[in-house]
Design a protein around this motif. Structure first.
Motif, PDB file in Angstrom:
ATOM      1  N   VAL A 261       0.838  -1.206   0.000  1.00 24.34           N
ATOM      2  CA  VAL A 261       0.000   0.000   0.000  1.00 24.34           C
ATOM      3  C   VAL A 261       0.870   1.252   0.000  1.00 24.34           C
ATOM      4  O   VAL A 261       0.529   2.262  -0.630  1.00 24.34           O
ATOM      5  CB  VAL A 261      -0.976  -0.013   1.193  1.00 24.34           C
ATOM      6  CG1 VAL A 261      -1.677   1.341   1.345  1.00 24.34           C
ATOM      7  CG2 VAL A 261      -2.020  -1.114   1.005  1.00 24.34           C
ATOM      8  N   SER A 262       2.028   1.188   0.663  1.00 20.36           N
ATOM      9  CA  SER A 262       2.921   2.347   0.682  1.00 20.36           C
ATOM     10  C   SER A 262       3.464   2.670  -0.707  1.00 20.36           C
ATOM     11  O   SER A 262       3.929   3.782  -0.949  1.00 20.36           O
ATOM     12  CB  SER A 262       4.083   2.112   1.655  1.00 20.36           C
ATOM     13  OG  SER A 262       5.112   1.312   1.090  1.00 20.36           O
ATOM     14  N   CYS A 263       3.424   1.692  -1.613  1.00 16.15           N
ATOM     15  CA  CYS A 263       3.906   1.885  -2.979  1.00 16.15           C
ATOM     16  C   CYS A 263       2.831   2.410  -3.927  1.00 16.15           C
ATOM     17  O   CYS A 263       3.135   2.743  -5.080  1.00 16.15           O
ATOM     18  CB  CYS A 263       4.451   0.564  -3.533  1.00 16.15           C
ATOM     19  SG  CYS A 263       5.879  -0.090  -2.645  1.00 16.15           S
ATOM     20  N   LEU A 264       1.593   2.459  -3.466  1.00 13.39           N
ATOM     21  CA  LEU A 264       0.488   2.931  -4.299  1.00 13.39           C
ATOM     22  C   LEU A 264       0.389   4.449  -4.220  1.00 13.39           C
ATOM     23  O   LEU A 264       0.418   5.022  -3.129  1.00 13.39           O
ATOM     24  CB  LEU A 264      -0.837   2.314  -3.848  1.00 13.39           C
ATOM     25  CG  LEU A 264      -0.927   0.786  -3.859  1.00 13.39           C
ATOM     26  CD1 LEU A 264      -2.281   0.338  -3.305  1.00 13.39           C
ATOM     27  CD2 LEU A 264      -0.720   0.251  -5.269  1.00 13.39           C
ATOM     28  N   ALA A 265       0.235   5.087  -5.356  1.00 11.38           N
ATOM     29  CA  ALA A 265       0.128   6.547  -5.381  1.00 11.38           C
ATOM     30  C   ALA A 265      -1.035   7.035  -4.531  1.00 11.38           C
ATOM     31  O   ALA A 265      -0.952   8.076  -3.871  1.00 11.38           O
ATOM     32  CB  ALA A 265      -0.027   7.028  -6.821  1.00 11.38           C
ATOM     33  N   GLU A 266      -2.134   6.266  -4.500  1.00  9.32           N
ATOM     34  CA  GLU A 266      -3.329   6.679  -3.764  1.00  9.32           C
ATOM     35  C   GLU A 266      -3.234   6.374  -2.273  1.00  9.32           C
ATOM     36  O   GLU A 266      -4.038   6.853  -1.481  1.00  9.32           O
ATOM     37  CB  GLU A 266      -4.558   5.981  -4.338  1.00  9.32           C
ATOM     38  CG  GLU A 266      -4.451   4.473  -4.316  1.00  9.32           C
ATOM     39  CD  GLU A 266      -5.342   3.803  -5.347  1.00  9.32           C
ATOM     40  OE1 GLU A 266      -5.161   2.583  -5.536  1.00  9.32           O
ATOM     41  OE2 GLU A 266      -6.199   4.465  -5.938  1.00  9.32           O
ATOM     42  N   GLY A 267      -2.256   5.574  -1.887  1.00 10.22           N
ATOM     43  CA  GLY A 267      -2.099   5.237  -0.480  1.00 10.22           C
ATOM     44  C   GLY A 267      -3.265   4.439   0.066  1.00 10.22           C
ATOM     45  O   GLY A 267      -3.873   3.630  -0.641  1.00 10.22           O
ATOM     46  N   LEU A 268      -3.590   4.685   1.320  1.00  4.01           N
ATOM     47  CA  LEU A 268      -4.687   3.975   1.973  1.00  4.01           C
ATOM     48  C   LEU A 268      -6.014   4.592   1.563  1.00  4.01           C
ATOM     49  O   LEU A 268      -6.224   5.800   1.714  1.00  4.01           O
ATOM     50  CB  LEU A 268      -4.528   4.041   3.491  1.00  4.01           C
ATOM     51  CG  LEU A 268      -5.563   3.257   4.300  1.00  4.01           C
ATOM     52  CD1 LEU A 268      -5.350   1.752   4.136  1.00  4.01           C
ATOM     53  CD2 LEU A 268      -5.498   3.648   5.771  1.00  4.01           C
ATOM     54  N   LEU A 269      -6.922   3.759   1.075  1.00  2.00           N
ATOM     55  CA  LEU A 269      -8.237   4.222   0.641  1.00  2.00           C
ATOM     56  C   LEU A 269      -9.268   4.043   1.754  1.00  2.00           C
ATOM     57  O   LEU A 269      -9.205   3.075   2.523  1.00  2.00           O
ATOM     58  CB  LEU A 269      -8.691   3.437  -0.590  1.00  2.00           C
ATOM     59  CG  LEU A 269      -7.859   3.613  -1.856  1.00  2.00           C
ATOM     60  CD1 LEU A 269      -8.320   2.649  -2.937  1.00  2.00           C
ATOM     61  CD2 LEU A 269      -7.948   5.055  -2.348  1.00  2.00           C
ATOM     62  N   PRO A 270     -10.261   4.930   1.842  1.00  2.00           N
ATOM     63  CA  PRO A 270     -11.322   4.810   2.860  1.00  2.00           C
ATOM     64  C   PRO A 270     -12.384   3.798   2.412  1.00  2.00           C
ATOM     65  O   PRO A 270     -13.547   4.138   2.206  1.00  2.00           O
ATOM     66  CB  PRO A 270     -11.888   6.231   2.927  1.00  2.00           C
ATOM     67  CG  PRO A 270     -11.706   6.771   1.542  1.00  2.00           C
ATOM     68  CD  PRO A 270     -10.400   6.180   1.046  1.00  2.00           C
ATOM     69  N   LEU A 271     -11.962   2.534   2.318  1.00  2.00           N
ATOM     70  CA  LEU A 271     -12.812   1.506   1.717  1.00  2.00           C
ATOM     71  C   LEU A 271     -13.786   0.860   2.683  1.00  2.00           C
ATOM     72  O   LEU A 271     -14.820   0.339   2.264  1.00  2.00           O
ATOM     73  CB  LEU A 271     -11.927   0.399   1.115  1.00  2.00           C
ATOM     74  CG  LEU A 271     -11.368   0.638  -0.275  1.00  2.00           C
ATOM     75  CD1 LEU A 271     -10.383  -0.467  -0.631  1.00  2.00           C
ATOM     76  CD2 LEU A 271     -12.497   0.683  -1.304  1.00  2.00           C
ATOM     77  N   ASN A 272     -13.450   0.847   3.961  1.00  2.00           N
ATOM     78  CA  ASN A 272     -14.253   0.063   4.890  1.00  2.00           C
ATOM     79  C   ASN A 272     -14.138   0.635   6.300  1.00  2.00           C
ATOM     80  O   ASN A 272     -13.377   1.570   6.556  1.00  2.00           O
ATOM     81  CB  ASN A 272     -13.798  -1.404   4.872  1.00  2.00           C
ATOM     82  CG  ASN A 272     -12.305  -1.522   5.049  1.00  2.00           C
ATOM     83  OD1 ASN A 272     -11.764  -1.143   6.086  1.00  2.00           O
ATOM     84  ND2 ASN A 272     -11.594  -2.024   4.031  1.00  2.00           N
ATOM     85  N   GLN A 273     -14.891   0.045   7.206  1.00  2.00           N
ATOM     86  CA  GLN A 273     -14.934   0.524   8.578  1.00  2.00           C
ATOM     87  C   GLN A 273     -13.551   0.579   9.215  1.00  2.00           C
ATOM     88  O   GLN A 273     -13.212   1.535   9.922  1.00  2.00           O
ATOM     89  CB  GLN A 273     -15.848  -0.391   9.389  1.00  2.00           C
ATOM     90  CG  GLN A 273     -15.956  -0.055  10.862  1.00  2.00           C
ATOM     91  CD  GLN A 273     -17.019  -0.886  11.545  1.00  2.00           C
ATOM     92  OE1 GLN A 273     -18.208  -0.617  11.388  1.00  2.00           O
ATOM     93  NE2 GLN A 273     -16.597  -1.896  12.286  1.00  2.00           N
TER      94      GLN A 273
END
Length: 237
Positions: A109-121
Motif C-alpha cells: 500500500v505504501s507503494c500505491l500513489a493513492e495510499g490507503l483508501l477509505p474503503l471500509n470501517q
C-alpha cells in the motif's frame, strides 16, 4: 508495590510477541519503542538480533534520544530504529509508544500513489488522520528526522512510502491496536483491489462520522481489547 517501569516493560514485550503472533514481524528487523515513565528522555527498544517472539521484559534496552544505550551491558541497537523512533518520541510528548513494521501488505500500500483508501470501517479509523513520508533510503541519516516528524504531524499513523507503516500511541496498547488495524486495512484494500472490480467508497460525510465514532470509543473497547491482547501475548510463554 506497583512498578511503573516494569509494567511498561511487560507491555512493550507483549507488543513484540503479538506482532510476531499476527505475522507482522520481519525476521529481526523493524522496531517498537516505549517511553520510560518518569524518565521522558529515555526509551525502551528491542535488542537487535532477537526474534520478536523471543523478546522479554528483561531483554529490552534503554536508549536516550540520540539512540545511545543508557544502561546495562552494551548490546546491539538497530541504527535505523533509533533514527526513526527517537525523533518521534522527542517531538511528540504524547508518544508513549511507536510501532514500525515492514509487512507485505503495508509496504504494498505504501507503494500505491493513492495510499490507503477509505474503503471500509477499519480503514476509516485513519480517515484524515494519517501522514505520508517520502522514501529517502534506509533511515540511517539523522537529517531525515525533521522530515519524519513534520510528515507525521499530529497524526497517530503514518505510511512511509516504499517502506512500511508506523503508528504512535498515547499508550502502548493504543499503538499496537492502531498498527493491527492499519495492517488489516491494508490487507483488505489489496484483496478488494485484487478482484479487479470497481471499488465502492463511502461518502465523505460517513467517513468523517465513522472516524469521530472511533475517537469517542463509547464502549471503552480500547482498554478491554488491550487487556485481552496482553493475555494472548503470554498465553504460550
Amino acid at each position: 508495590m506497583f512498578d511503573a517501569q516494569e509494567d511498561v516493560r511487560q507491555d512493550l514485550a507483549a507488543v513484540y510477541r503479538l506482532i510476531a503472533r499476527f505475522g507482522m514481524d520481519d525476521m529481526i528487523h523493524t522496531h517498537v519503542s516505549a517511553r520510560l515513565p518518569d524518565e521522558p528522555d529515555l526509551l525502551l527498544i528491542n535488542r537487535y538480533g532477537d526474534l520478536f517472539r523471543e523478546v522479554t521484559p528483561e531483554s529490552l534496552v534503554v536508549i536516550d534520544h540520540d539512540g545511545h544505550q543508557a544502561r546495562g551491558a552494551p548490546v546491539p541497537v538497530n541504527t535505523a530504529g533509533a533514527v526513526i523512533h527517537c525523533c518521534i518520541h522527542q517531538a511528540r510528548p504524547d508518544a508513549a509508544c511507536v510501532v514500525h513494521t515492514h509487512t507485505a501488505a503495508g509496504v504494498a500500500v505504501s507503494c500505491l500513489a493513492e495510499g490507503l483508501l477509505p474503503l471500509n470501517q477499519t480503514a476509516l479509523l485513519f480517515y484524515d488522520r494519517i501522514g505520508y513520508h517520502t522514501f529517502e533510503g534506509i533511515a540511517l541519516d539523522t537529517a531525515e528526522q525533521s522530515r519524519l516528524v513534520a510528515d507525521l504531524g499530529d497524526n497517530r499513523a503514518m505510511i512511509l512510502r516504499n517502506h512500511g507503516l508506523l503508528t504512535v500511541g498515547r499508550t502502548i496498547g493504543e499503538a499496537f491496536s492502531l498498527m493491527y488495524n492499519l495492517e488489516m486495512a491494508c490487507r483488505m484494500q489489496l484483496m478488494a483491489q485484487g478482484t479487479g472490480q470497481t471499488l465502492h467508497l463511502p461518502s465523505a460525510d460517513v467517513c468523517r462520522r465513522t472516524a469521530a465514532q472511533y475517537d469517542a470509543d463509547p464502549d471503552g473497547s480500547a482498554d478491554l481489547e488491550w487487556q485481552a491482547m496482553r493475555r494472548l501475548a503470554w498465553l504460550d510463554a
